[in-house]
Design an enzyme around this catalytic site. Sequence first.
Site, PDB file in Angstrom:
ATOM      1  N   GLU A   1      -1.931  -5.397  -3.355  1.00  0.00           N
ATOM      2  CA  GLU A   1      -0.963  -4.659  -2.539  1.00  0.00           C
ATOM      3  C   GLU A   1       0.132  -5.596  -2.027  1.00  0.00           C
ATOM      4  O   GLU A   1       1.315  -5.230  -2.038  1.00  0.00           O
ATOM      5  CB  GLU A   1      -1.672  -3.991  -1.360  1.00  0.00           C
ATOM      6  CG  GLU A   1      -2.545  -2.820  -1.772  1.00  0.00           C
ATOM      7  CD  GLU A   1      -3.449  -2.319  -0.667  1.00  0.00           C
ATOM      8  OE1 GLU A   1      -3.995  -1.204  -0.838  1.00  0.00           O
ATOM      9  OE2 GLU A   1      -3.625  -3.013   0.353  1.00  0.00           O
TER      10      GLU A   1
ATOM     11  N   ASP B   1       0.838  -1.196   0.000  1.00  0.00           N
ATOM     12  CA  ASP B   1       0.000   0.000   0.000  1.00  0.00           C
ATOM     13  C   ASP B   1       0.876   1.249   0.000  1.00  0.00           C
ATOM     14  O   ASP B   1       0.667   2.190  -0.773  1.00  0.00           O
ATOM     15  CB  ASP B   1      -0.923  -0.038   1.219  1.00  0.00           C
ATOM     16  CG  ASP B   1      -1.781   1.209   1.354  1.00  0.00           C
ATOM     17  OD1 ASP B   1      -2.494   1.564   0.391  1.00  0.00           O
ATOM     18  OD2 ASP B   1      -1.745   1.833   2.428  1.00  0.00           O
TER      19      ASP B   1
END
Length: 156
Positions: free
Chosen positions: A128, A57
């Site tokens: 992610e 992320d």
Amino acid sequence: MRHSDAGRRDPGVIEERIGYTFKDRALLERALTRLAYTLEAGIPPETHMDALATLGDAVINVAVVEAVVAGGAHDKGAISNRKMNLVNMTRLRGLAEDLDLADYVRWGKGEAAQRVWTSGRVLAECLEALVGAVYLDGGMDAAAGVLRRLGLTAKA
């Protein structure tokens, strides 16, 4: 039956699709392993994707802001707005769906039964984790290259 390795696609195909070959295949496996799977399979807890998803992320945010700035943006508000438009759960989930990422993940039995990848943030988190694994394996340039090839930063 996506909760077992028997029905799972070869993770090597993901490398072809993202245009990146892992030096450390354990990172790829970790990026494709859910916590529920590790608990059910009795494998070490550090072999699931959660930490990689958190790292990924952050890496995605850095790569997108770099691309936006390199594209000529200089106003903080404009950069933030552009980043928000590029990096959101729906966009990341769409990229994961384009890769058929759910077919490569080792899901827990309950997750597989509920088909958790069909709603919410689950697939975005899987993407992610994959980006986090690429970052640990090959650095920021490798991660940014994958995001470019996936089309996330191509038009930043």
